[in-house]
Enzyme design. Structure first.
Site, PDB file in Angstrom:
ATOM      1  N   ALA A 111     -24.975  -0.585 -42.493  1.00 45.20           N
ATOM      2  CA  ALA A 111     -25.707   0.645 -42.177  1.00 45.20           C
ATOM      3  C   ALA A 111     -24.783   1.722 -41.612  1.00 45.20           C
ATOM      4  CB  ALA A 111     -26.827   0.347 -41.189  1.00 45.20           C
TER       5      ALA A 111
ATOM      6  N   THR B  52     -18.108  -0.955 -48.713  1.00 46.31           N
ATOM      7  CA  THR B  52     -18.972  -2.078 -48.335  1.00 46.31           C
ATOM      8  C   THR B  52     -18.156  -3.337 -48.035  1.00 46.31           C
ATOM      9  OG1 THR B  52     -19.314  -2.405 -50.712  1.00 46.31           O
ATOM     10  CG2 THR B  52     -21.065  -1.298 -49.515  1.00 46.31           C
TER      11      THR B  52
ATOM     12  N   TYR C 257     -64.519  18.191 -20.206  1.00 37.93           N
ATOM     13  CA  TYR C 257     -63.191  17.656 -19.920  1.00 37.93           C
ATOM     14  C   TYR C 257     -63.310  16.687 -18.759  1.00 37.93           C
ATOM     15  CZ  TYR C 257     -58.491  16.935 -18.340  1.00 37.93           C
ATOM     16  OH  TYR C 257     -57.329  16.322 -17.959  1.00 37.93           O
TER      17      TYR C 257
ATOM     18  N   ARG D 287     -27.883  12.733 -48.225  1.00 37.30           N
ATOM     19  CA  ARG D 287     -28.983  13.342 -48.972  1.00 37.30           C
ATOM     20  C   ARG D 287     -30.291  13.446 -48.184  1.00 37.30           C
ATOM     21  NH1 ARG D 287     -28.471   9.709 -54.191  1.00 37.30           N
ATOM     22  NH2 ARG D 287     -27.140   8.519 -52.756  1.00 37.30           N
TER      23      ARG D 287
HETATM   24  C1  UD1 Z   1     -23.757  -0.362 -53.457  1.00 38.57           C
HETATM   25  C2  UD1 Z   1     -23.073  -1.389 -54.371  1.00 38.57           C
HETATM   26  C3  UD1 Z   1     -23.728  -1.331 -55.749  1.00 38.57           C
HETATM   27  C4  UD1 Z   1     -25.216  -1.572 -55.640  1.00 38.57           C
HETATM   28  C5  UD1 Z   1     -25.830  -0.608 -54.639  1.00 38.57           C
HETATM   29  C6  UD1 Z   1     -27.261  -1.013 -54.382  1.00 38.57           C
HETATM   30  C7  UD1 Z   1     -20.763  -1.530 -53.650  1.00 38.57           C
HETATM   31  C8  UD1 Z   1     -19.376  -1.121 -53.898  1.00 38.57           C
HETATM   32  N1  UD1 Z   1     -21.670  -1.081 -54.467  1.00 38.57           N
HETATM   33  O1  UD1 Z   1     -23.477   0.909 -54.015  1.00 38.57           O
HETATM   34  O2  UD1 Z   1     -23.152  -2.314 -56.582  1.00 38.57           O
HETATM   35  O3  UD1 Z   1     -25.819  -1.405 -56.897  1.00 38.57           O
HETATM   36  O4  UD1 Z   1     -25.136  -0.653 -53.383  1.00 38.57           O
HETATM   37  O5  UD1 Z   1     -27.875  -0.052 -53.599  1.00 38.57           O
HETATM   38  O6  UD1 Z   1     -21.002  -2.286 -52.738  1.00 38.57           O
HETATM   39  N2  UD1 Z   1     -21.937   1.005 -46.084  1.00 38.57           N
HETATM   40  C9  UD1 Z   1     -21.249   0.732 -44.920  1.00 38.57           C
HETATM   41  N3  UD1 Z   1     -19.944   1.045 -44.835  1.00 38.57           N
HETATM   42  C10 UD1 Z   1     -19.248   1.598 -45.865  1.00 38.57           C
HETATM   43  C11 UD1 Z   1     -19.958   1.879 -47.048  1.00 38.57           C
HETATM   44  C12 UD1 Z   1     -21.290   1.560 -47.133  1.00 38.57           C
HETATM   45  O7  UD1 Z   1     -21.837   0.224 -43.962  1.00 38.57           O
HETATM   46  O8  UD1 Z   1     -18.058   1.848 -45.699  1.00 38.57           O
HETATM   47  C13 UD1 Z   1     -23.356   0.667 -46.160  1.00 38.57           C
HETATM   48  C14 UD1 Z   1     -24.235   1.870 -46.412  1.00 38.57           C
HETATM   49  O9  UD1 Z   1     -24.706   2.424 -45.199  1.00 38.57           O
HETATM   50  C15 UD1 Z   1     -25.370   1.272 -47.224  1.00 38.57           C
HETATM   51  C16 UD1 Z   1     -24.736   0.084 -47.953  1.00 38.57           C
HETATM   52  O10 UD1 Z   1     -23.542  -0.187 -47.271  1.00 38.57           O
HETATM   53  O11 UD1 Z   1     -26.408   0.772 -46.410  1.00 38.57           O
HETATM   54  C17 UD1 Z   1     -24.447   0.425 -49.384  1.00 38.57           C
HETATM   55  O12 UD1 Z   1     -23.546   1.511 -49.428  1.00 38.57           O
HETATM   56  P1  UD1 Z   1     -23.691   2.696 -50.455  1.00 38.57           P
HETATM   57  O13 UD1 Z   1     -22.646   3.699 -50.211  1.00 38.57           O
HETATM   58  O14 UD1 Z   1     -25.090   3.155 -50.493  1.00 38.57           O
HETATM   59  O15 UD1 Z   1     -23.307   1.918 -51.790  1.00 38.57           O
HETATM   60  P2  UD1 Z   1     -23.727   2.286 -53.244  1.00 38.57           P
HETATM   61  O16 UD1 Z   1     -22.771   3.265 -53.778  1.00 38.57           O
HETATM   62  O17 UD1 Z   1     -25.154   2.621 -53.299  1.00 38.57           O
END
Ligand code: UD1
Ligand code: CA
Length: 495
Positions: free
Chosen positions: A13, A85, A372, A19
């Site tokens: 998170a 991630t 009241y 957005r």
């Molecule tokens: C990610 C997945 C994708 C999947 C999608 C589903 C990766 C590389 N890709 O893409 O395959 O289809 O989720 O929704 O994992 N987050 C962190 N730290 C970071 C980056 C992200 O905590 O450095 C958290 C974000 O807050 C979020 C989650 O990880 O809750 C997913 O990150 P996000 O940037 O939304 O990944 P997607 O590009 O959507």
């Protein structure tokens, strides 16, 4: 429920949630009485993971504060820079210490995820003796997601991010959901191996899957029954859609539990609301917080209740109630506003256009109209006349008013607190009561009426009123219409 409890649950998170265009961290936006993160944690909690870690970055002060308040069991892990991630998972795993066993990973923005689906995923992971088990989903529109690659036997071989995918891969509608179970040791080993060699220059958790497959490790998968469960919230349009889905679930749950909901489309309720069988909820009603409604009660149309308890068989119509306790068989509204500390006894009434605050109203007592009632204690079987005001505020401090049992407060009485009206006492309509009225007495506190005879004909000559007055005088054969006289004496108490 699964045989083996995960050693660790990681909630990702740290992302910004650009957005949402909000000063509030994305995962703190709310629906149906919980934050997005709160919903995710509620889905994770029944797994019974030994540790739950939430990776935080953007808005981490806000989120940490919220976690401490609502989910003290979940510990924050700071990811100062969002390097992907994979990086986030690595930090969490490091913070978890020397763990061994199943690790569940979920994103913090998938509020519709259910505990049942997570249990299924963990169970599959255990049964398959897998190194990783993915939750995947078939998306009507897979754009933006990582795509699931499978070999000829249907085994997962890799996840390819959209930005790294060619046209052929983009045609695939099965996507990764960012919801996984990993073996802790395998995850640790392979997170150390991933690179930033991709379109975003980030460490992808998804790359662990490809590495495991290349090593001949077992990678299992579960396709979500309902893809909506895995939807991530990125903007406020998706938030509204998810909120509708969650609302539908909650409302359906209560209908199946024996509650009549006449218009599910316009009925909203939070996850902490409790309803008994044979409650009826009419349209345009919102139930928030820890609102509880007991059997036989009818609420709505047009009610907003927050942290309010409605007793068995009570009726609440077109009213707003917060922190109120409404006794069995009591009657509220239309257009009542019950504020915190209001406590209506059995069969009590807060009628039309009545506002109450910190008011205890005894059994069978009634405040039927336009009043009241603030900082008050009213005994049993008493009646408060229309337009009575409990004058509780002297401009600096608030004071209490006490009304006994079987009292009759006349209409338009001002009860200037602190003041007490005893058992069986009355007040005369229109009185400004500044001193206690002893039991059985009537408090009269208003000017005597004085009629000035003939005033209209003298002072408003030529008006229709003067003309009518003249005719009335002539009909009565009354010639003495030009003299003043005092009015009559006492009028009875209003009710
Ligand atoms: C990610 C997945 C994708 C999947 C999608 C589903 C990766 C590389 N890709 O893409 O395959 O289809 O989720 O929704 O994992 N987050 C962190 N730290 C970071 C980056 C992200 O905590 O450095 C958290 C974000 O807050 C979020 C989650 O990880 O809750 C997913 O990150 P996000 O940037 O939304 O990944 P997607 O590009 O959507
Ligand atoms: Ca996402």
């Amino acid at each position: 429920m699964s045989d083996v409890q995960p050693v660790l649950a990681i909630v990702l998170a740290a992302g910004q949630g650009t957005r949402m265009k909000s000063a509030t961290a994305k995962v703190l936006h709310t629906m149906c009485g919980r934050t997005l993160l709160g919903h995710v944690l509620a889905a994770v909690e029944p797994l019974g993971a030994a540790q739950t870690l939430v990776v935080l970055g953007h808005g981490r002060e806000q989120v940490t504060e919220e976690l401490a308040k609502t989910s003290p069991g979940a510990k924050p892990v700071v990811q100062a820079q969002q390097n992907g991630t994979g990086h986030a998972a690595r930090l969490a795993l490091k913070a978890a210490g020397d763990v061994d066993g199943a690790v569940v990973v979920v994103p913090g923005d998938t509020p519709l995820l259910t505990p049942e689906t997570l249990h299924l995923l963990v169970q599959r992971h255990i049964d398959a003796k897998a190194s990783a088990t993915l939750l995947t989903a078939r998306m009507p529109d897979p754009a933006g997601y990582g795509r699931i690659m499978r070999d000829g036997d249907g085994h997962v071989t890799a996840i390819v991010e959209e930005r790294d995918a060619d046209e052929r891969v983009r045609q695939i509608d099965e996507v990764g959901t960012s919801i996984y179970v990993f073996d802790a040791a395998k995850l640790r080993q392979n997170l150390a191996r991933i690179t930033t060699d991709n379109a975003q220059g980030e460490e992808y958790l998804t790359d662990v899957v490809g590495l495991l497959v290349a090593d001949g490790d077992v990678v299992a998968s579960v396709v979500a029954d309902d893809h909506r469960e895995t939807l991530g919230i990125n903007d406020r349009v998706q938030l509204a859609t998810a909120r509708h889905t969650m609302r539908d679930r909650i409302v359906e749950h209560w209908m199946r539990a024996g509650v009549t909901i006449t218009d599910p489309e316009t009925t909203w309720m939070g996850v902490r609301v409790q309803l008994e069988p044979d409650v009826t909820i009419h349209q345009n009603t919102q139930l928030h917080g820890r609102t509880t409604i007991r059997s036989g009660a009818v609420v709505g149309p047009d009610c907003t209740l927050t942290d309010t308890e409605v007793g068995a068989g009570a009726t609440v119509v077109k009213s707003q109630c917060t922190g109120a306790e409404i006794g069995p068989g009591a009657d509220v509204g239309p257009f009542s506003y019950l504020r915190p500390g209001t406590k209506l006894g059995a069969r009590a009434k807060a009628g039309a256009f009545v506002e109450m605050k910190a008011a205890q109203v005894g059994d069978d007592s009634k405040v039927p109209h336009l009043s009241y009632v603030g900082d008050a204690e009213i005994g049993e079987r008493s009646n408060i006349g229309a337009a009575t005001v409990f004058v509780n505020y002297d401009g600096v401090d608030k004071h209490r008013t006490k009304i006994g049992d079987d009292a009759r407060v006349g209409s338009d009485t001002m009860l200037v607190a602190p003041v007490e009206v005893g058992d069986g006492a009355y007040t005369a309509a229109g009185s400004v009561i500044t001193e206690d009225v002893p039991p059985g007495a009537i408090g009269v506190a208003r000017e005597r009426q004085r009629n000035i005879e003939g005033w209209v004909e003298r002072r408003r000559a030529g008006t229709k009123s003067a003309e009518s007055a003249r005719r009335a005088r002539e009909r009565n054969g009354d010639e003495s219409a030009t003299m003043d006289s005092d009015g009559k004496g006492e009028q009875g108490a209003g009710e």
